[in-house]
Design a protein around this motif. Structure first.
Motif, short mmCIF file in Angstrom:
data_model
loop_
_atom_site.label_atom_id
_atom_site.label_comp_id
_atom_site.label_asym_id
_atom_site.label_seq_id
_atom_site.Cartn_x
_atom_site.Cartn_y
_atom_site.Cartn_z
N PRO A 10 -4.12 -1.83 -14.30
CA PRO A 10 -4.81 -2.52 -13.20
C PRO A 10 -5.98 -1.71 -12.65
O PRO A 10 -6.05 -0.50 -12.86
CB PRO A 10 -3.72 -2.69 -12.14
CG PRO A 10 -2.56 -1.88 -12.59
CD PRO A 10 -2.77 -1.41 -13.98
N ASP A 12 -7.79 -1.00 -9.04
CA ASP A 12 -7.70 -1.19 -7.59
C ASP A 12 -9.10 -1.16 -6.98
O ASP A 12 -9.80 -0.15 -7.09
CB ASP A 12 -6.82 -0.06 -7.02
CG ASP A 12 -6.56 -0.24 -5.53
OD1 ASP A 12 -7.07 -1.22 -4.95
OD2 ASP A 12 -5.85 0.61 -4.95
N GLY A 14 -9.55 -1.71 -3.72
CA GLY A 14 -9.39 -1.54 -2.28
C GLY A 14 -8.80 -2.79 -1.67
O GLY A 14 -7.60 -2.89 -1.46
N HIS A 15 -9.64 -3.79 -1.47
CA HIS A 15 -9.13 -5.01 -0.82
C HIS A 15 -8.38 -5.92 -1.80
O HIS A 15 -7.68 -6.83 -1.40
CB HIS A 15 -10.27 -5.79 -0.18
CG HIS A 15 -11.20 -6.43 -1.17
ND1 HIS A 15 -12.23 -5.76 -1.78
CD2 HIS A 15 -11.22 -7.68 -1.68
CE1 HIS A 15 -12.86 -6.57 -2.60
NE2 HIS A 15 -12.27 -7.73 -2.57
N THR A 16 -8.54 -5.66 -3.09
CA THR A 16 -7.86 -6.48 -4.09
C THR A 16 -7.67 -5.65 -5.36
O THR A 16 -8.35 -4.64 -5.55
CB THR A 16 -8.65 -7.77 -4.39
OG1 THR A 16 -7.86 -8.63 -5.21
CG2 THR A 16 -9.96 -7.48 -5.13
N THR A 17 -6.75 -6.10 -6.22
CA THR A 17 -6.50 -5.37 -7.46
C THR A 17 -6.66 -6.32 -8.64
O THR A 17 -6.12 -7.43 -8.63
CB THR A 17 -5.06 -4.79 -7.46
OG1 THR A 17 -4.96 -3.90 -6.35
CG2 THR A 17 -4.76 -4.04 -8.74
N LYS A 19 -5.83 -7.28 -12.48
CA LYS A 19 -4.60 -6.96 -13.22
C LYS A 19 -4.86 -6.18 -14.50
O LYS A 19 -3.94 -5.61 -15.08
CB LYS A 19 -3.78 -8.22 -13.47
CG LYS A 19 -4.46 -9.33 -14.21
CD LYS A 19 -3.53 -10.54 -14.20
CE LYS A 19 -4.27 -11.79 -14.64
NZ LYS A 19 -3.53 -13.00 -14.34
N ASP A 209 -14.15 -7.69 2.27
CA ASP A 209 -13.08 -8.07 1.34
C ASP A 209 -13.57 -9.11 0.33
O ASP A 209 -12.97 -10.17 0.16
CB ASP A 209 -11.87 -8.60 2.12
CG ASP A 209 -12.26 -9.75 3.03
OD1 ASP A 209 -13.48 -9.93 3.28
OD2 ASP A 209 -11.36 -10.49 3.48
#
Ligand code: NAP
Ligand code: SF4
Length: 674
Positions: A10, A12, A14-17, A19, A209
């Motif tokens: 994955p 990352d 920060g606000h979302t990852t 996959k 975000d």
């Protein structure tokens, strides 16, 4: 344990990852312009279901003047936003993530309203652009920011700001296209002001975000392009302006260096992205000619990038990631980088698809469903038409027997793979072999199926292909005359001076084969020398000052056709220039408007025009016939005489202008109906 630990890990943000480390890069498919939003949604949702980490849409215009062509799709109204919502909802339901690309074409826009930093016409557009004033520039920034906020409203997970490939933002960056003397031109700080301003105002408008990708041209491949120092300076400024990810752009559209064609070595430009690694803190994506999970994994494992962008491979196989995850890489339908059904369609104003996968962009129209009743189906001929029909029949649950007279499947693909620069065809044949085996198809090689052998099947599909056309030239039976089959199968000795009769796809392929000692598709340093590519740290734009340095031809070749027009006009829109340039670099002489009078021990005797003027002998040791093809109809005739109905597809149906794209499409479509 996976074979692709880097690729499948994955990311990352920060606000979302995300996959995994796979980005489906932006492609203009023409789907949005159909305004059939269910169709657009199904295209992306199919790929989301296939497990890709993040997708980027085709370029959306921020305003009419920035559209690639008049009427290009963009988010202009509440209705547009609602339509795009259909797409994003379907992608999210399928577990995917999608960003919208904002593409301002600048002087590349095919429109008299196009705008640019300076009024300098591009060599690939007939329209001179209008130079923007201060207010005009402000309007472009505002429109791009509005496009980003509308994308957020429409449910996208982010945007990609298209800053490469010679489009609008890229046009501000280099002196090649920016002759301004105000705060938007002159020193590099001024020239890079616009992209930085766009990213910073987008970030301010969309909030923290939301993914903002900036696609940065890391090697322009045009005169007066950016230095690598400037690339690094821009990358740092774009990071500070709030971008989440940097994507790699390679070469402007007007560059005379191939960047994604099949003859370009795999991962040919990953080294350019690698140069930027460590210079910024945000993830960097690499791109261009990465088409297998193995290559993608290598690129990441070697530290060339944090993520890999693949675009066309997702046309060829929407389940690329899922198959890699499942340890079924051999079953991933490969993109062979031919451009025949994707970019050539786009530039021809047609909806994209894929030569290997005709269902691409036709997900709602070419639907393959389980058959109502299982039938026994014979397919005769294991070329592209027969293979695609056999696979689709098997997928639908039919019992398929596939016959071929040769000792291997692939038909004419086995000739194509011998052509220097077309090595990807090996992978295509390998994939067919693996897919046929996995589908449980009963393959009978070295078998000439007769009409009698086929009488007991529920359905018979004839895909027996083509025979070379007989051009009926006096002397063609002589010992110095060969067919393209002799040359491409490598069975014949060819002299040092050769005349090639016929300048279609095969004539060009044969000429390329005859002049080339060794292809450089697997030899990046040699390929770079051949096309004049160098490190952008050493020379602006990555163009070698000495220009292309082709290896000398190993034979003197003359390529001929009867039509009095430029040779190679019928070749692919986006690749024909590469074939022509390649042969010109090897001093192949191209002659049109000829009559073939006769062949004898002195060579090929020709004359010119209807009046058969200027009789000339081209002194050659060998003449190769590439005069097109005709359908092989023997089996069809025998079946008809026997009263056995059959379906005839591919070259056995119509040989004129036959190519693998049409053969595969026809085979798949027939099989979807049986
Ligand atoms: P083709 O593209 O139809 O070309 C046939 C050539 O033979 C033409 O140059 C034609 O030119 C000449 N010709 C036709 N009749 C002749 C005659 N009676 N005497 C002498 N010359 C004659 O066919 P192809 O080269 O065999 O290719 C077959 C298919 O494979 C094509 O659809 C091609 O696009 C496809 N293919 C594509 C690629 C690719 O790179 N995309 C590569 C290989 C093959 P004149 O009539 O002017 O003489
Ligand atoms: Fe790849 Fe050719 Fe399919 Fe385009 S048409 S996606 S280049 S295989």
């Amino acid at each position: 344990m996976t074979d692709y630990p880097h690729l499948l890990s994955p990311l990352d943000l920060g606000h979302t990852t995300l996959k995994n480390r796979v980005l489906m890069g932006s492609m203009h498919t023409g789907l949005e312009e159909t305004r059939d939003w269910n169709r657009v949604a199904e295209f992306y949702a199919t790929r989301a279901r296939g497990g890709v980490g993040l997708m980027v849409t085709g370029g959306m215009a921020p305003n009419p003047e920035g559209g690639v062509f008049p009427g290009a799709a963009g988010l202009y109204s509440a209705e547009d936003i609602a339509n795009h919502r259909i797409v994003t909802d379907r992608v999210h339901d399928a577990g995917g993530k999608i960003a919208m690309q904002i593409l301002h074409a600048g002087r590349y826009a095919y429109s008299k309203d196009c705008v640019a930093p300076s009024a300098i016409k591009s060599p690939i557009s007939p329209f001179p652009p209008r130079e923007l004033d201060e207010a005009g520039i402000e309007k472009q920034i505002t429109d791009m920011v509005t496009a980003a906020t509308r994308a957020r409203e429409a449910g996208y997970d982010g945007v990609e700001v298209m800053g490469s490939e010679g489009y609008f933002l890229n046009q501000f960056l280099v002196r090649h296209t920016n002759h301004r003397t105000d705060r938007w031109g002159g020193p590099y700080e001024n020239r890079m002001r616009l992209p930085v301003e766009v990213v910073s105002r987008i970030r301010a408008a969309v909030g923290p975000d939301f993914i903002v990708i900036y696609r940065l041209s890391m090697i322009d491949l045009v005169p007066d392009g950016s230095t690598f120092e400037e690339v690094v300076q821009l990358a740092k400024a774009i990071e500070s302006a709030g971008a989440s990810i940097l994507n790699t752009g390679i070469g402007w559209h007007e560059a005379r260096v191939p960047t994604i064609a099949t003859s370009v070595p795999r991962r040919a430009f990953a080294w350019v992205t690698r140069k930027l690694m460590g210079q910024v803190g945000i993830p960097i994506i690499t791109s261009n000619r990465i088409n297998t999970p193995q290559v993608a994994e290598e690129v990441l494992a070697e530290g060339c990038a944090d993520m890999v962008s693949m675009a066309r491979p997702f046309l060829a196989d929407p389940d690329f990631v899922a198959k890699a995850q499942a340890g079924q890489a051999a079953l991933i339908a490969p993109c062979i980088a031919c451009n025949q059904a994707c970019l050539d369609h786009t530039f021809g104003g047609k909806l994209s698809s894929c030569l290997v996968n005709p269902r691409a962009c036709h997900e709602t129209e070419l639907v393959v469903t389980p058959a109502e009743a299982r039938k026994s189906i014979a397919v005769v001929g294991a070329g592209p038409a027969g293979l695609s029909a056999a696979l689709t029949c098997a997928e639908r649950g039919h019992a398929v027997t596939l016959f071929d007279a040769q000792d291997e499947i692939g038909g004419q693909l086995n000739m194509a793979k011998q052509v220097p620069g077309k090595e990807e065809f090996w992978g295509l044949v390998d994939w067919y072999r693996a897919a046929v085996q996995a589908a449980g198809i009963d393959v009978r090689l070295n078998t000439h199926a007769s009409a009698g052998d086929l009488a007991g099947f529920d359905e018979v599909i004839v895909a027996t292909g083509v025979l070379p056309r007989d051009p009926q030239i006096p002397g063609q039976d002589g010992p110095n005359v060969l067919s393209y089959i002799d040359v491409l199968r490598g069975k014949a000795r060819v002299g040092d001076r050769v005349a090639v009769i016929g300048a279609g796809g095969i004539g060009f392929d044969v000429a390329e084969t005859l002049v080339t000692e060794k292809a450089h598709t697997d030899d990046l340093p040699e390929w770079m020398i051949e096309w004049g590519v160098t490190d952008p740290e050493a020379h602006r734009g990555g163009l070698a000052p000495e220009g292309p340095r082709p290896h000398p031809a190993v034979r003197d070749v003359t390529l001929l056709q009867r039509k009095a027009q430029k040779l190679g006009r019928g070749l692919g829109k986006t690749t024909g220039w590469i074939h022509r340039a390649g042969l010109q670099m090897k001093a192949v002489e191209m002659i049109g408007g000829v009559n073939y009078e006769r062949i004898d021990a002195d060579g090929l005797h020709i004359s010119y025009g209807e009046a058969r003027e200027n009789p000339t002998c081209i002194a050659v040791d060998t003449v190769v016939l590439c005069a097109g093809q005709v359908p092989e109809t023997a089996l069809t005739e025998a079946l008809t005489a026997q009263g056995t109905p059959c379906h005839v597809i591919g070259g056995a149906d119509v040989a004129a202008e036959l190519d693998a794209k049409r053969a595969i499409d026809q085979g798949t479509r027939l099989a979807a109906t049986l």
